[in-house]
Write an enzyme that holds these catalytic residues in place. Sequence first.
Site, PDB file in Angstrom:
ATOM      1  N   GLU A   1       0.883  -1.167   0.000  1.00  0.00           N
ATOM      2  CA  GLU A   1       0.000   0.000   0.000  1.00  0.00           C
ATOM      3  C   GLU A   1       0.914   1.208   0.000  1.00  0.00           C
ATOM      4  O   GLU A   1       1.526   1.541   1.008  1.00  0.00           O
ATOM      5  CB  GLU A   1      -0.920  -0.021   1.216  1.00  0.00           C
ATOM      6  CG  GLU A   1      -2.149   0.867   1.050  1.00  0.00           C
ATOM      7  CD  GLU A   1      -1.917   2.296   1.474  1.00  0.00           C
ATOM      8  OE1 GLU A   1      -1.496   3.092   0.601  1.00  0.00           O
ATOM      9  OE2 GLU A   1      -2.148   2.610   2.632  1.00  0.00           O
TER      10      GLU A   1
ATOM     11  N   CYS B   1      -2.836   8.939   2.940  1.00  0.00           N
ATOM     12  CA  CYS B   1      -2.584   8.322   1.635  1.00  0.00           C
ATOM     13  C   CYS B   1      -3.807   8.404   0.728  1.00  0.00           C
ATOM     14  O   CYS B   1      -3.670   8.468  -0.493  1.00  0.00           O
ATOM     15  CB  CYS B   1      -2.132   6.871   1.799  1.00  0.00           C
ATOM     16  SG  CYS B   1      -3.296   5.829   2.687  1.00  0.00           S
TER      17      CYS B   1
END
Length: 510
Positions: free
Chosen positions: A252, A286
């Site tokens: 990720e 993010c």
Amino acid sequence: MSDQGSANGAAVGVLEPDAPSFVSYDPAGGGEVATFPQMTAERVRAVVDEARQAAAWWSALTWAEREQRLRKWAGVITRGHEELCELVHRENGKPRDDAFLEVFLAIEHIGWAAGHARKVLRPRRVGTGLLMANHAASLEYQPLGVVGVIGPWNYPVFTPIGSIAYALAAGNAVVFKPSEYTTAIGEWIVDAFAQADPDAPHQVLRLVTGTGPTGAALCESGVDKIAFTGSARTGRKVMAACAPSLTPVLMECGGKDAMIVAADADLGQAADAALWGAMSNAGQTCVGIERVYVVDTVKDEFVAELSAQIQKLALKPGDGPGAAYGPMTMPSQVDVVRRHIDDALAKGATAVVGGAGSVRAPYVEPTVLLDVPEESSAVREETFGPTITVKGVKDVEEAVTLANATAYGLGSSVYGRRGAMTVARRLRSGMTSVNAVIAFAGVPGLPFGGVGESGFGRIHGADGLREFTRPKAITRRRWSTPFEPTTFARNPKTMTILKKYAMARYGRKK
């Protein structure tokens, strides 16, 4: 936690005099939070070996027994949330209320993983088809063994627990390396698990501490999978370290998330959501909103709404109770934000809020940049700060094209009424919220992850549980037939029968 030190000795090891160590600091004031050992590769391997013994015990428990222990862990975190939130505020920098939102989401994910693991992963029968009708087929999901989790500093509770809880629920042991910037938070999480089951014969969730070399050592330690959250640049290093042993990885790696605002959008709601997506946690998210593409007919009104809300809400960073968000957690990120703002302005952008003077380490004031050229670093690279770019487009079609013109593909947002779902499906991202931002992260049953530079693999939901297992296919012959095709003693009529069957079912012209 009040008795945190008792678990610390087992999880980390006593910090011996003159042993290599590192310090985590308060990003707002610069004060020391705690000192931790810089674990060597040998020590990391020893922890992984101990975790492998724990994995054998843990995987042998029933689904109900694992669920009970995970729910107890969630209970310890819930009862200790004030202490944990204070630690998150001190070591990460975010306001205490935002810290609680993060902790609350993490608790919800622990509960979902614990309660759904059996349903998602239990053995199930699979149809065999006519050719294999004399066989029974089943599929089960077996735990991998030991999972290494390398966590980030921006959401030091929610993000790693999104891997840890699902890996544990699937029957694995976990070795967790938190970011060196938020190691005390990682230690608290691991100690909470130990407190939840103090009589357990093995430590199923283990902690290793250190900087980059410790993370590399975890990749090379023989774990059965690495779940990594961080930058794409560091992610490539993790993959390279895992490559020699073919250790699978879950990546990720951040994003450059876009919001599309259609002409029929509720502009007040869209502006409010854009500000939260861009500015909360000092923009260090993010799946935060970094780019907004708004249809020209409502662009001026949307920009005015953004500016008005910033002024009305008095959005300011700080360390006190009235601050909207905190400092930049990682000092070097301040320079990245400054560079992106300066580059955008040099290339012709207009700062309608904030600007070059907004960067005053360790804080960055809210910054809204209008008409930033698409080739600028503020549009092409992940900024990870409380800034947002706004660009007018002739229509939604152009907005989709520009939103997808990035190497990243993590989250996204669409504001509009008619056709908003169709636009959402066309965005090249792992997740999209319609008339909201980041809503997908709050739904435990949905998978979380991206494409391209944003990584691969999924946490959360059923996909997140399966991510930490290996599918095991099993067939069992139930009876023999006179027409077995896979034998040298095959009946000559067998192939004739199979060919006739294939022609009858698939060979006819339509």
